[in-house]
Every structure is written in C-alpha cells, then in structure tokens.
Write a protein that holds these residues in place. Structure first.
Motif, mmCIF file in Angstrom:
data_model
loop_
_atom_site.group_PDB
_atom_site.id
_atom_site.type_symbol
_atom_site.label_atom_id
_atom_site.label_comp_id
_atom_site.label_asym_id
_atom_site.label_seq_id
_atom_site.Cartn_x
_atom_site.Cartn_y
_atom_site.Cartn_z
ATOM 1 N N PRO A 12 0.756 -1.355 0.111
ATOM 2 C CA PRO A 12 0.020 -0.056 0.174
ATOM 3 C C PRO A 12 1.005 1.244 -0.093
ATOM 4 C CG PRO A 12 -0.725 -1.596 1.708
ATOM 5 C CD PRO A 12 0.638 -2.152 1.291
ATOM 6 N N GLU A 13 0.076 2.135 -0.498
ATOM 7 C CA GLU A 13 1.184 3.515 -0.813
ATOM 8 C C GLU A 13 1.204 4.176 0.842
ATOM 9 O OE1 GLU A 13 0.179 7.340 -3.152
ATOM 10 O OE2 GLU A 13 -0.391 5.630 -4.327
ATOM 11 N N GLY A 14 2.487 4.625 0.958
ATOM 12 C CA GLY A 14 2.653 5.273 2.426
ATOM 13 C C GLY A 14 3.454 4.227 3.043
ATOM 14 N N SER A 15 3.383 2.959 2.755
ATOM 15 C CA SER A 15 4.107 1.844 3.717
ATOM 16 C C SER A 15 5.461 2.409 4.020
ATOM 17 C CB SER A 15 4.009 0.437 3.062
ATOM 18 O OG SER A 15 2.492 0.323 2.911
ATOM 19 N N GLU A 16 5.879 1.876 5.140
ATOM 20 C CA GLU A 16 7.228 2.170 5.704
ATOM 21 C C GLU A 16 8.309 0.929 5.641
ATOM 22 O OE1 GLU A 16 9.683 4.245 9.347
ATOM 23 O OE2 GLU A 16 7.636 4.123 9.368
ATOM 24 N N TYR A 17 9.467 0.997 5.095
ATOM 25 C CA TYR A 17 10.193 -0.086 5.071
ATOM 26 C C TYR A 17 10.884 -0.380 6.329
ATOM 27 C CZ TYR A 17 14.457 -3.214 3.771
ATOM 28 O OH TYR A 17 15.499 -3.883 3.835
ATOM 29 N N LYS A 18 10.824 -1.611 6.931
ATOM 30 C CA LYS A 18 11.467 -1.955 8.275
ATOM 31 C C LYS A 18 12.473 -2.851 8.340
ATOM 32 C CE LYS A 18 8.870 0.889 10.980
ATOM 33 N NZ LYS A 18 9.459 1.759 11.683
ATOM 34 N N GLY A 19 13.026 -3.395 7.108
ATOM 35 C CA GLY A 19 14.505 -4.184 7.241
ATOM 36 C C GLY A 19 13.920 -5.391 6.622
ATOM 37 N N LEU A 20 14.821 -6.453 6.936
ATOM 38 C CA LEU A 20 14.493 -7.920 6.454
ATOM 39 C C LEU A 20 14.341 -9.025 7.590
ATOM 40 C CD1 LEU A 20 17.279 -7.847 3.724
ATOM 41 C CD2 LEU A 20 14.916 -7.528 3.076
ATOM 42 N N ASN A 21 13.318 -9.792 7.365
ATOM 43 C CA ASN A 21 13.155 -11.098 8.074
ATOM 44 C C ASN A 21 13.941 -12.207 7.347
ATOM 45 O OD1 ASN A 21 11.919 -9.507 10.236
ATOM 46 N ND2 ASN A 21 9.724 -10.367 9.207
ATOM 47 N N LEU A 22 14.930 -13.047 7.936
ATOM 48 C CA LEU A 22 15.628 -14.007 7.293
ATOM 49 C C LEU A 22 14.883 -15.167 7.446
ATOM 50 C CD1 LEU A 22 19.273 -13.047 8.154
ATOM 51 C CD2 LEU A 22 17.983 -12.674 6.179
ATOM 52 N N TYR A 23 14.939 -16.206 6.370
ATOM 53 C CA TYR A 23 14.293 -17.412 6.403
ATOM 54 C C TYR A 23 15.282 -18.649 5.703
ATOM 55 C CZ TYR A 23 10.765 -21.061 6.160
ATOM 56 O OH TYR A 23 10.014 -22.278 6.462
ATOM 57 N N GLY A 24 15.911 -19.348 6.405
ATOM 58 C CA GLY A 24 16.897 -20.461 5.688
ATOM 59 C C GLY A 24 16.022 -21.600 5.078
ATOM 60 N N VAL A 25 16.485 -21.904 3.752
ATOM 61 C CA VAL A 25 16.082 -23.107 3.225
ATOM 62 C C VAL A 25 17.179 -23.957 2.695
ATOM 63 C CG1 VAL A 25 14.464 -24.298 1.464
ATOM 64 C CG2 VAL A 25 13.573 -22.213 2.972
ATOM 65 N N GLN A 26 17.338 -25.078 3.283
ATOM 66 C CA GLN A 26 18.468 -25.837 2.656
ATOM 67 C C GLN A 26 18.002 -26.558 1.413
ATOM 68 O OE1 GLN A 26 21.382 -27.807 5.529
ATOM 69 N NE2 GLN A 26 20.127 -27.053 7.064
ATOM 70 N N GLU A 27 18.724 -26.698 0.213
ATOM 71 C CA GLU A 27 18.253 -27.348 -0.951
ATOM 72 C C GLU A 27 19.723 -28.020 -1.683
ATOM 73 O OE1 GLU A 27 16.427 -28.904 -2.773
ATOM 74 O OE2 GLU A 27 15.071 -27.160 -3.404
ATOM 75 N N ILE A 28 19.090 -29.067 -2.193
ATOM 76 C CA ILE A 28 20.317 -29.948 -2.845
ATOM 77 C C ILE A 28 19.669 -30.041 -4.428
ATOM 78 C CG2 ILE A 28 19.033 -32.058 -2.496
ATOM 79 C CD1 ILE A 28 21.909 -33.264 -2.046
ATOM 80 N N THR A 29 20.672 -29.927 -5.436
ATOM 81 C CA THR A 29 20.288 -29.928 -6.799
ATOM 82 C C THR A 29 21.127 -31.148 -7.387
ATOM 83 O OG1 THR A 29 20.405 -27.552 -6.635
ATOM 84 C CG2 THR A 29 20.475 -28.652 -8.899
ATOM 85 N N PHE A 30 20.365 -31.918 -8.107
ATOM 86 C CA PHE A 30 20.788 -33.015 -8.959
ATOM 87 C C PHE A 30 20.713 -32.470 -10.600
ATOM 88 C CE2 PHE A 30 19.391 -35.218 -5.260
ATOM 89 C CZ PHE A 30 20.590 -35.909 -4.872
ATOM 90 N N THR A 31 21.793 -32.314 -11.302
ATOM 91 C CA THR A 31 21.822 -32.135 -12.557
ATOM 92 C C THR A 31 22.630 -32.996 -13.167
ATOM 93 O OG1 THR A 31 23.455 -30.611 -12.252
ATOM 94 C CG2 THR A 31 21.194 -29.663 -12.222
ATOM 95 N N VAL A 32 22.368 -33.714 -14.417
ATOM 96 C CA VAL A 32 23.074 -34.636 -15.203
ATOM 97 C C VAL A 32 23.529 -33.742 -16.627
ATOM 98 C CG1 VAL A 32 23.065 -36.751 -16.410
ATOM 99 C CG2 VAL A 32 21.939 -36.539 -14.259
ATOM 100 N N SER A 33 24.879 -33.731 -16.671
ATOM 101 C CA SER A 33 25.531 -32.873 -17.888
ATOM 102 C C SER A 33 26.489 -34.048 -18.492
ATOM 103 C CB SER A 33 25.969 -31.632 -17.581
ATOM 104 O OG SER A 33 27.114 -32.001 -16.593
ATOM 105 N N LEU A 34 26.603 -33.547 -19.799
ATOM 106 C CA LEU A 34 27.703 -34.472 -20.698
ATOM 107 C C LEU A 34 28.861 -33.540 -20.977
ATOM 108 C CD1 LEU A 34 28.717 -36.898 -22.179
ATOM 109 C CD2 LEU A 34 27.434 -36.037 -24.128
ATOM 110 N N ILE A 35 29.993 -33.842 -20.608
ATOM 111 C CA ILE A 35 31.206 -32.893 -20.825
ATOM 112 C C ILE A 35 31.919 -33.591 -22.147
ATOM 113 C CG2 ILE A 35 33.395 -32.095 -20.085
ATOM 114 C CD1 ILE A 35 32.235 -32.342 -17.076
ATOM 115 N N GLN A 36 32.003 -32.918 -23.177
ATOM 116 C CA GLN A 36 32.549 -33.523 -24.424
ATOM 117 C C GLN A 36 34.010 -33.050 -24.385
ATOM 118 O OE1 GLN A 36 30.325 -35.417 -26.499
ATOM 119 N NE2 GLN A 36 32.319 -36.319 -27.150
ATOM 120 N N TYR A 37 34.867 -33.665 -24.116
ATOM 121 C CA TYR A 37 36.223 -33.152 -24.115
ATOM 122 C C TYR A 37 36.608 -33.323 -25.735
ATOM 123 C CZ TYR A 37 36.947 -33.407 -19.227
ATOM 124 O OH TYR A 37 36.443 -33.103 -17.669
#
Length: 556
Positions: free
Chosen positions: A116-141
């Motif tokens: 809403p217009e006129g709202s005041e910024y008060k900083g950040l609330n931190l929320y941590g999420v751990q994630e793991i990523t699986f990706t398959v790639s082909l390296i062509q030498y």
C-alpha cells in the motif's frame, strides 16, 4: 508353579532328602530337554519353510497389586519374573553430530505483493531453506590432434580425474557413497540413476563399484599396519559373509582409533594370524615360531625338522606350503599348527609386539598374544541357566548380582587404578567362582568362568583395556546389515571392494570425517584430506605433521 516339596528341614529323613534331590535333578533335566525340543522344532519349521513363531514383544507389565512380586513361589521356572541383578546397560555411543548449515548462502530478496502507498520499510526477516540440486550434464572433451614434423601424433591430455572413465568423479563419488555408505543395492541404484537421466548400464555400474580401486585398497591396508604398530590394543570379532554361494567369514580388527575388515573362507586361528600378517608377504622360521610349537605341544619329531631350517625366509605362502610338502607333513592339524607358528614368528620378526593385547568375546581363534575378555559375554552362561525351583532361582540371582558388582568394581579401578583395589577385585573374583551351588549348570558356568580369570582380569594389569566388546560388535554390524540386504558377493573384486569401503567408511566415522567429502577428495585428486592412517597416529599420540589442517570447504 507351586512347589509341593517344601518340607521343613527338621521333618526331612534321609530317604526324603534323597527323593527331593532326585526330583530336583529330574526337573532340571526335563527343563533342559524341553528347551532342546523347542529349539529343534523351530529348526524343523525353518528347514521345511514353514512360518515360525511370531516375534511379538510382551506388553509392558502394569504396576498393580495383582502382579507377582520378586521372591514369590512363581519366580521359579522358565516363566518367572526377572529381578534386577544390576547388569549395566553398556551401549556404544554414537559420535555423529548434525553438521552446521552451509556457509555463503544464496540470497534471494522477496518483496510483499501489493504494498500500500505510504508503507514504511522496516528491514528484512531472514528465512533459511537448505536445498540440494541434481543435474546431469555431458562434458565432451575435444582432444586436439597434432602431427609433429617427425610424423608423430600427439593429443590433448584428459584430466587425471577422468582418465580411463566415461563418468566424472562427482558421479563416481555419488555411486560409491550410495552403495557402500547408504546400503543402496545395485539394482535400486541403477533405477535411481536412470530416473535422473544418467545413461549407464548395469555392467558399467558394477565396474564403477568394484574395479580400479587400487588406491583405496592400499589406503585401507595402511590402516592395519599402522594400527598394529601404534595402537595399545586390538579389538576383534567376526561374522558370516557369503561369497560365491559359499559360507565364509568377515573378521573385524580395530580399536577406538581405526577399523579394518577382511573376508576369508574360514575363521581359524591360522586365518586370524594370516589376516594380521596380510601387510607382509615374506615369512621367516625363527625362534619365536619354535617357541610357539613347543607351547602348543607339537611333536618333537617335527620340531627337530623345523629346527634344522631355522632362520630360513620364505617369499610367500605358496613357498611355505611347498616346503611342508617336501618335508612330508600331510596331517591337516599339524600343518595348520606349523603354519600358525610360522605366521606368529613372522609377525614378531616384522616388529609386532608379543605382548599386544587382543580383546575379543572369548572365541578360540583369537587366542594369540595377550588375551583380554569381554565381561558381557562371560556373564551369559550364568544368565542362560534355566532354574527349576526357587532355590536355583535364588542361586542364579545372587551369582549375577555378585558378578555385576565385580564389573562395577573393575570400572571404578579403570577410573582410578590402585594396587589395593586390584587385589580386592582378584579376591572377590575367586570367591565368586568358588561359590558352592546345587545347580549343576551353574557349577559348570562358574568352572568356565574360573578358566577365563586371566583374560577377564587382564584389565588389572593394563587399565586401558576395555571391559566389553561392544565396539567390535557395533562395527561389524555393517556387514550383518549388508548380508541381510544383498546376501553375498560373487566376484573377488566385489568382496575386496566391500571390505575396503566398509573399512574406509568406518574409519571416517571414527574420526568425524565426512565420507562423502573423503570420496570426492580422493576421486577428484584434491588430496586435501591426509591419509587416514595419519589420523590413527594423531588419536594415539595427539599430534600430526605440519600442514595437517583442512576444511570441507576446500573440496567445493
């Protein structure tokens, strides 16, 4: 069950006493026969493929007035309520701790929707999420091909970490970790890789798990050599391990500082000595071997033959067996005893201490050097006795109470060694084993306990020795779980890989090293983590070479 023969002593005639004694012995024999029949019936059901008795745990007894109390007539027999004998609850502590959260987080700022217009910024609330990523790639030498003026062809060189492989070090680390650390079977691992888009066949996966691991095998063998020379004692145990459809055995050799597994076809004393001797190939027939033969009642005829070949060195086990054939020694038991002596003498010639304590559950194959016994195993024969009347129940209860009181005395001695306390423990032990009891099974159990006095009281001479074998049993459970999941191994390379990676994994666990980080370090060629044998020296002596410090962040 009620006892109809509770007759006051002043009313017992000689005939009545004989009848009561005969009746008690008959009850005891009947209880033993019933137990044997029950065991045989269960075995018949198993062989016939029938369903056995369900293993249903009993309900927790309610603490009300109607429940039977210790000391009642109902205490006797197989169904009596157990009284607390003070047996300690010795459990192996799990040292693993939750790792810290990853450092250097990826920051993503999220703004509210429709501010809403006129709202005041008060900083950040931190929320941590751990994630793991699986990706398959082909390296062509793309290896460049050049021809020199002399007509020779030269090519671009692949990185060391992928030479000889069509799968990268991260994928190989993942495969080894899932199979050897997490117990995922090859078939399930293959399905998992296919689901993630990895193009790999069952044969290629098997090769990744079992072949081309010479560096890992060498590092595993270093553990045994270092442990033999630097650890104050060894703890050992063994369990079944099938190979190529045949029953075999896996032996654990270790201590609080290291873990080592070796699988063979037998569990004899000769086999145990050969496992200890595995880092070396040369054998020598020396005075220590001759002394071993004399102590184990080897016939003088053969001792004279071996005496003539004193100080002869054999390059390997095959040359020693050929020597026995040339001597005409064909009896299996005598050949085994001679081989035991040869291995024993060779171990001492390579620098292994003759007073090295071997702590075990009391199995005969580990009877070499100085024996140290497990008190938890030693108390089981007394616990297994099936009393048939209330007098025998009371005898068993009193013996167990005194036995575990002795155990607590030994724990107090280990905490504060003292000659006076050691003398008191020896005296109390001898009083225990000399106790007069009416039950024949309890008498036999006490006789066997008396024979084990030197190994059970070895801790009085060396307070560093453990009192139980829980460490060995918890470590070798790794093979028990794998045996239940996979059954056994089919190739020699598979068996070797199973022992090697079980040893390395347990070694990492003992010293709080991430096994995943260890595999990545070795397969990527980082070599940030020192050789695992160095951790044994650090644990024993409390120091390490300069440049030892490392961090898991170095492997990223």
């Amino acid at each position: 069950m009620p006892f109809p023969f509770d007759i006051p002593d002043n009313e017992k005639s000689e005939l009545i006493s004989k009848i009561l004694k005969y009746t008690t012995r008959t009850q005891e024999e009947n209880a033993q026969l019933k137990e044997r029949v029950n065991i045989l019936e269960q075995e018949i059901h198993r062989l016939k493929g029938l369903n056995g008795k369900p293993d249903i745990k009993p309900n927790t007894p309610k603490n009300d007035d109607s429940s039977s109390k210790p000391g009642d007539d109902n205490d006797a027999g197989a169904g009596h309520q157990k009284r607390d004998t003070g047996k300690p609850d010795e459990r192996t502590k799990k040292k693993r701790k939750k790792p810290p959260k990853p450092s250097n987080p990826i920051r993503k700022r999220v703004a509210p929707v429709n501010i809403p217009e006129g709202s005041e910024y008060k900083g950040l609330n931190l929320y941590g999420v751990q994630e793991i990523t699986f990706t398959v790639s082909l390296i062509q030498y793309e290896l460049e091909h050049w021809v020199t003026p002399d007509g020779d062809s030269i090519y671009g060189r692949l990185p060391e970490s992928v030479q000889g492989y069509h799968f990268g070090p991260e994928l190989r680390s993942y495969v080894l970790h899932q199979h050897h650390a997490c117990g995922v079977t090859e078939q399930q691992l293959l399905e998992s890789l296919w689901d993630r888009g990895v193009s790999i066949s069952a044969g290629e996966l098997s090769n990744l798990l079992t072949l081309n691991h010479d560096d890992f095998h060498a590092e595993k063998d270093d553990l045994l050599t270092t442990g033999l020379f630097h650890c104050p004692y060894l703890q050992v145990d063994d369990t079944g391990a099938r190979h190529q459809g045949q029953n075999g055995y896996c032996t654990f050799i270790g201590s609080p500082e290291f873990a080592w597994f070796g699988s063979t076809e037998s569990k004899s004393r000769e086999n145990f000595l050969s496992l200890l001797h595995r880092p070396w190939t040369t054998l020598v027939l020396n005075e220590h071997a001759m002394s071993y033969l004399e102590d184990h009642n080897c016939p003088a005829k053969w001792r004279k033959v071996f005496q003539e070949c004193l100080c002869v060195h054999f390059f390997n086990r095959e040359s020693w067996d050929a020597f026995l054939d040339d001597c005409g020694l064909t009896k299996p038991r005598l050949r085994q005893k001679a081989s035991e002596a040869m291995l024993y003498g060779s171990l001492l010639s390579h620098g292994v201490r003759s007073d090295l304590p071997i702590h075990s559950d009391g199995a005969g194959q580990f009877d070499v050097f100085i024996r140290s016994g497990c008190w938890l195993h030693a108390g089981r024969p007394i616990e297994r006795v099936i009393p048939v009347n209330k007098e025998q129940v009371e005898e068993q209860y009193q013996l167990l109470c005194r036995f575990w009181d002795l155990y607590r005395e030994l724990k107090a001695f280990k905490a504060a060694p003292d000659d006076k306390r050691a003398s008191s423990v020896r005296q109390h032990f001898r009083q225990l084993v000399q106790t007069r009891v009416e039950c024949s099974e309890l008498r036999e159990a006490l006789s066997n306990l008396a024979v084990k006095e030197p190994e059970l009281l070895a801790v009085l001479d060396d307070p560093n020795l453990p009192l139980h074998n829980n460490l060995s049993e918890s470590q070798i459970r790794e093979h028990v779980k794998r045996r239940k999941i996979s059954g056994g191994t089919r190739s020699e390379a598979g068996r070797q890989a199973r022992d090697t990676f079980a040893s390395l994994k347990k070694m990492c666990r003992l010293h709080e090293i991430s096994f995943w980080s260890y595999l990545r370090d070795r397969l990527n060629g980082y070599n940030v983590i020192p050789r695992l044998s160095e951790f044994i020296k650090k644990a024993v002596y409390g120091d390490m070479d300069e440049g030892f410090t490392w961090s898991s962040s170095d492997l990223i």
